[in-house]
Enzyme design. Sequence first.
Site, PDB file in Angstrom:
ATOM      1  N   SER A  82       0.816  -1.218   0.000  1.00  0.00           N
ATOM      2  CA  SER A  82       0.000   0.000   0.000  1.00  0.00           C
ATOM      3  C   SER A  82       0.845   1.261   0.000  1.00  0.00           C
ATOM      4  O   SER A  82       0.436   2.281  -0.565  1.00  0.00           O
ATOM      5  CB  SER A  82      -0.943   0.003   1.211  1.00  0.00           C
ATOM      6  OG  SER A  82      -1.872  -1.051   1.116  1.00  0.00           O
TER       7      SER A  82
ATOM      8  N   HIS B  35       0.056   3.579   4.584  1.00  0.00           N
ATOM      9  CA  HIS B  35      -0.833   4.197   3.612  1.00  0.00           C
ATOM     10  C   HIS B  35      -0.627   5.708   3.600  1.00  0.00           C
ATOM     11  O   HIS B  35      -0.449   6.318   2.535  1.00  0.00           O
ATOM     12  CB  HIS B  35      -2.291   3.892   3.956  1.00  0.00           C
ATOM     13  CG  HIS B  35      -2.633   2.441   3.960  1.00  0.00           C
ATOM     14  ND1 HIS B  35      -2.146   1.563   4.895  1.00  0.00           N
ATOM     15  CD2 HIS B  35      -3.439   1.707   3.147  1.00  0.00           C
ATOM     16  CE1 HIS B  35      -2.628   0.350   4.657  1.00  0.00           C
ATOM     17  NE2 HIS B  35      -3.408   0.404   3.605  1.00  0.00           N
TER      18      HIS B  35
END
Length: 310
Positions: free
Chosen positions: A194, A257
């Site tokens: 991610s 993220h």
Amino acid sequence: MAAADDVEMETVNLETVNLNTERAERAGKEELEEEKMREDGEGKDFPRSGKVHRIVSKWMLPEPARRTYLERANCLPPPLFIISVSLAELAVFVYYAVWKPQKQWITLDKGILESPLTYLPEKREEAWRFISYMLVHAGVQHIVGNLFMQLVLGIPLEMVHKGLRVGLVYLAGVFAGSLASSIFDPLKSLVGASGGVYALMGGYFMNVIVNFQEMIPAFGIVRLLVIILIIALDMGFALYRRFFVPANGSPVSFAAHIAGGFAGMSIGYTVFSCFDKTLLKDPRFWMAIAAYVICLLFAVFFNVFLSPAN
């Protein structure tokens, strides 16, 4: 009053006519440019994939850079970086889901947490884990979401900017993700690509925002909404893995993220906005690199001297 109303209506009508004229001129200009490119392509033996390159240029580049891209567009080298990384991630997932059977594929727990590729706070001295964690995923939703986004966005980006630049942005996001996780969630493990995916999205997102008027506004809105939807779904799964994991599972950090997105909005934006320029001569690139290095040094200092994981 009637005269004033008539003047106001004439002004509004004139503005409408001017707006429609500008739109028609822009559309006509694009058609002329495409027609000229087709004519040039006939004389220069342009590849049959020219239509694909025109579509990619409209989605990935602002208007002033499209013609430059189309003049030298080719698939040599092909987008090998994103494809290779995706295949490696898929292979690792299949290994832990099939060859090391799990109770379920939706969330993989014991197998991936024992992997020598996973980032684990108690094994931070194994430095490769700060990068290799991107190859391991927590379940079907996790890997499908990452693979979908990095292929749909990464392949066109690599067609335009080539593998070296896309790889730089992707790996910068991956590394930033593990460093941020070691600081802001220092006692939790970390898996998934991610950080790299969010770096690509962050760089692309910034380019769409900055060049919104030149990147087909109607489609620009759609692109932003799609990116926001994907981020919301992916972040939702990451938060579930972090805070609502079953009692027999292990929570996984989601800091990668956010850090990957910031890496993309700084380094990624600079790299992707320098399509027809020398990257090393752009002061913005060196400013972004300097900020990245400062954060890197702080993360190293924190991990060595201050981390609760010590």
